[in-house]
Design a protein around this motif. Structure first.
Motif, PDB file in Angstrom:
ATOM      1  N   GLU A 135      -1.707  -6.280  -1.073  1.00  0.00           N
ATOM      2  CA  GLU A 135      -2.994  -6.158  -1.758  1.00  0.00           C
ATOM      3  C   GLU A 135      -3.135  -4.790  -2.420  1.00  0.00           C
ATOM      4  O   GLU A 135      -3.681  -4.673  -3.522  1.00  0.00           O
ATOM      5  CB  GLU A 135      -4.137  -6.385  -0.758  1.00  0.00           C
ATOM      6  N   GLU A 136      -2.640  -3.755  -1.747  1.00  0.00           N
ATOM      7  CA  GLU A 136      -2.684  -2.415  -2.331  1.00  0.00           C
ATOM      8  C   GLU A 136      -1.837  -2.337  -3.597  1.00  0.00           C
ATOM      9  O   GLU A 136      -2.206  -1.690  -4.586  1.00  0.00           O
ATOM     10  CB  GLU A 136      -2.192  -1.391  -1.307  1.00  0.00           C
ATOM     11  N   ASP A 137      -0.709  -3.019  -3.562  1.00  0.00           N
ATOM     12  CA  ASP A 137       0.179  -3.046  -4.723  1.00  0.00           C
ATOM     13  C   ASP A 137      -0.488  -3.743  -5.906  1.00  0.00           C
ATOM     14  O   ASP A 137      -0.294  -3.370  -7.061  1.00  0.00           O
ATOM     15  CB  ASP A 137       1.481  -3.756  -4.340  1.00  0.00           C
ATOM     16  N   LEU A 138      -1.283  -4.744  -5.621  1.00  0.00           N
ATOM     17  CA  LEU A 138      -1.981  -5.465  -6.683  1.00  0.00           C
ATOM     18  C   LEU A 138      -3.105  -4.634  -7.292  1.00  0.00           C
ATOM     19  O   LEU A 138      -3.314  -4.633  -8.499  1.00  0.00           O
ATOM     20  CB  LEU A 138      -2.551  -6.787  -6.142  1.00  0.00           C
ATOM     21  N   GLN A 139      -3.838  -3.909  -6.434  1.00  0.00           N
ATOM     22  CA  GLN A 139      -5.009  -3.175  -6.903  1.00  0.00           C
ATOM     23  C   GLN A 139      -4.710  -1.734  -7.291  1.00  0.00           C
ATOM     24  O   GLN A 139      -5.516  -1.098  -7.976  1.00  0.00           O
ATOM     25  CB  GLN A 139      -6.102  -3.186  -5.828  1.00  0.00           C
ATOM     26  N   GLY A 140      -3.586  -1.192  -6.827  1.00  0.00           N
ATOM     27  CA  GLY A 140      -3.284   0.195  -7.118  1.00  0.00           C
ATOM     28  C   GLY A 140      -4.125   1.173  -6.333  1.00  0.00           C
ATOM     29  O   GLY A 140      -4.346   2.309  -6.770  1.00  0.00           O
ATOM     30  N   ARG A 141      -4.579   0.770  -5.138  1.00  0.00           N
ATOM     31  CA  ARG A 141      -5.387   1.638  -4.267  1.00  0.00           C
ATOM     32  C   ARG A 141      -4.889   1.485  -2.837  1.00  0.00           C
ATOM     33  O   ARG A 141      -4.538   0.383  -2.412  1.00  0.00           O
ATOM     34  CB  ARG A 141      -6.872   1.247  -4.324  1.00  0.00           C
ATOM     35  N   PRO A 142      -4.858   2.580  -2.071  1.00  0.00           N
ATOM     36  CA  PRO A 142      -4.397   2.480  -0.685  1.00  0.00           C
ATOM     37  C   PRO A 142      -5.458   1.880   0.235  1.00  0.00           C
ATOM     38  O   PRO A 142      -6.658   2.042   0.013  1.00  0.00           O
ATOM     39  CB  PRO A 142      -4.121   3.941  -0.313  1.00  0.00           C
ATOM     40  N   PHE A 143      -4.991   1.163   1.250  1.00  0.00           N
ATOM     41  CA  PHE A 143      -5.848   0.624   2.315  1.00  0.00           C
ATOM     42  C   PHE A 143      -6.991  -0.241   1.756  1.00  0.00           C
ATOM     43  O   PHE A 143      -8.164   0.054   1.960  1.00  0.00           O
ATOM     44  CB  PHE A 143      -6.422   1.766   3.167  1.00  0.00           C
ATOM     45  N   VAL A 144      -6.642  -1.333   1.091  1.00  0.00           N
ATOM     46  CA  VAL A 144      -7.662  -2.265   0.607  1.00  0.00           C
ATOM     47  C   VAL A 144      -7.448  -3.675   1.140  1.00  0.00           C
ATOM     48  O   VAL A 144      -8.281  -4.557   0.903  1.00  0.00           O
ATOM     49  CB  VAL A 144      -7.713  -2.287  -0.937  1.00  0.00           C
ATOM     50  N   GLY A 145      -6.355  -3.924   1.857  1.00  0.00           N
ATOM     51  CA  GLY A 145      -6.109  -5.227   2.452  1.00  0.00           C
ATOM     52  C   GLY A 145      -6.830  -5.360   3.781  1.00  0.00           C
ATOM     53  O   GLY A 145      -7.813  -4.660   4.070  1.00  0.00           O
ATOM     54  N   ARG A 146      -6.356  -6.243   4.624  1.00  0.00           N
ATOM     55  CA  ARG A 146      -7.004  -6.463   5.933  1.00  0.00           C
ATOM     56  C   ARG A 146      -6.991  -5.200   6.766  1.00  0.00           C
ATOM     57  O   ARG A 146      -7.987  -4.851   7.404  1.00  0.00           O
ATOM     58  CB  ARG A 146      -6.289  -7.599   6.681  1.00  0.00           C
ATOM     59  N   ALA A 147      -5.863  -4.485   6.760  1.00  0.00           N
ATOM     60  CA  ALA A 147      -5.794  -3.239   7.528  1.00  0.00           C
ATOM     61  C   ALA A 147      -6.758  -2.207   6.954  1.00  0.00           C
ATOM     62  O   ALA A 147      -7.392  -1.453   7.704  1.00  0.00           O
ATOM     63  CB  ALA A 147      -4.361  -2.697   7.512  1.00  0.00           C
ATOM     64  N   GLY A 148      -6.881  -2.168   5.627  1.00  0.00           N
ATOM     65  CA  GLY A 148      -7.813  -1.227   5.018  1.00  0.00           C
ATOM     66  C   GLY A 148      -9.258  -1.552   5.337  1.00  0.00           C
ATOM     67  O   GLY A 148     -10.087  -0.645   5.533  1.00  0.00           O
ATOM     68  N   GLN A 149      -9.582  -2.838   5.402  1.00  0.00           N
ATOM     69  CA  GLN A 149     -10.945  -3.230   5.759  1.00  0.00           C
ATOM     70  C   GLN A 149     -11.271  -2.836   7.192  1.00  0.00           C
ATOM     71  O   GLN A 149     -12.388  -2.383   7.490  1.00  0.00           O
ATOM     72  CB  GLN A 149     -11.107  -4.738   5.560  1.00  0.00           C
ATOM     73  N   LEU A 150     -10.283  -2.971   8.079  1.00  0.00           N
ATOM     74  CA  LEU A 150     -10.495  -2.534   9.457  1.00  0.00           C
ATOM     75  C   LEU A 150     -10.641  -1.015   9.506  1.00  0.00           C
ATOM     76  O   LEU A 150     -11.483  -0.485  10.240  1.00  0.00           O
ATOM     77  CB  LEU A 150      -9.332  -2.983  10.336  1.00  0.00           C
TER      78      LEU A 150
END
Length: 275
Positions: A135-150
């Motif tokens: 997900e980070e690779d798609l958005q170009g931002r760190p910690f935005v997937g499930r782990a980022g939400q946690l």
């Protein structure tokens, strides 16, 4: 009536052939090969060069010595190149540009987007993670997937957030690697070494009060140590700053029982910020 083109018994139309070709290119194939190997030792020898035509200009003379071969210089170490580029960056925008253009890491060829950082650069706390995921690779931002939400929920519990305008309650987040490793594999040591000068300069430019090292990879980069389950919760020094190793949110998603220890680490961080 013509037979359908087949490949080893399977029907192969133009659309399928193109899809297969694109799939192989994504895997890294860069040269077409035949079905059977070619014995290049068995190829006919080249015909000798034709004699020059009468009256044609002659290049050089028979007695002229051949030009000297250029001396091959040893390739400069990629970490040294990265260190030079990072040192020349006077601000975060320059650093991001230099790191994105750095060609000394192969991961950049297979990643979709460059993930530099997120949050408030004026924050007191800088979180360093491992590498972007899908997900980070798609958005170009760190910690935005499930782990980022946690991660966001974890730090919100101690009143810290990446979107906070107030630097006292803000977070600044980055990763050791700005490019996603294939299949979310763990970063390799040479990749960490190549990115370390950029990370060190990143910390130097942001000048946070405290660092949070999320997982083994940032501990390897900043502390030259691994074994996050033993390192977590123990304050140390990284890049000249107080640093707290913590288990990565992806580990907490797989091991919910470890959230109790992560909460203790967050309370330790909060106490350090507001003694």
């Amino acid at each position: 009536m013509t037979a359908d083109p087949t490949y080893r018994g399977f029907a192969l139309d133009a659309e399928t052939a193109l899809a297969l070709l694109q799939w192989q290119a994504e895997l890294g194939a860069d040269e077409p090969c035949l079905d059977d190997p070619v014995d290049r030792y068995d190829l006919p020898e080249r015909s000798p060069a034709a004699a020059p035509l009468p009256g044609a200009p002659r290049i050089g003379t028979p007695d002229a010595a051949p030009p000297p071969r250029p001396r091959i210089q040893p390739e400069e170490d990629q970490a040294a190149i990265a260190a030079r580029l990072a040192a020349a960056a006077g601000n975060l925008a320059d650093l991001a540009t230099a790191q994105e253009r750095f060609e000394g890491i192969e991961l950049r060829k297979g990643a979709r987007n460059f993930c530099f950082a997120d949050g408030n650069p004026a924050a007191r706390v800088m979180v360093i993670g491992e590498a972007p995921g899908e997900e980070e690779d798609l958005q170009g931002r760190p910690f935005v997937g499930r782990a980022g939400q946690l991660l966001d929920r974890m730090f919100a519990a101690i009143n810290l957030a990446r979107d906070a305008v107030d630097a006292e309650r803000a977070l600044y987040i980055t990763n050791v690697l700005p490019w996603r490793p294939p299949g979310n594999r763990r970063p390799e040591q040479h990749e960490i070494d190549a990115m370390l000068p950029f990370l060190a300069r990143h910390v130097e430019l942001v000048q946070p009060e405290l660092l949070v090292l999320m997982g083994n990879t940032p501990c390897m980069a900043a502390l030259k140590q691994q074994g996050i389950l033993k390192l977590r919760g123990h304050w140390t020094t990284a890049f000249g700053l107080p640093a707290l190793p913590m288990t990565h949110p992806s580990y907490l998603l797989r091991t919910p029982a470890a959230k109790r220890e992560a909460w203790a680490d967050l309370l330790s961080l909060s106490a350090r910020l507001d003694p």
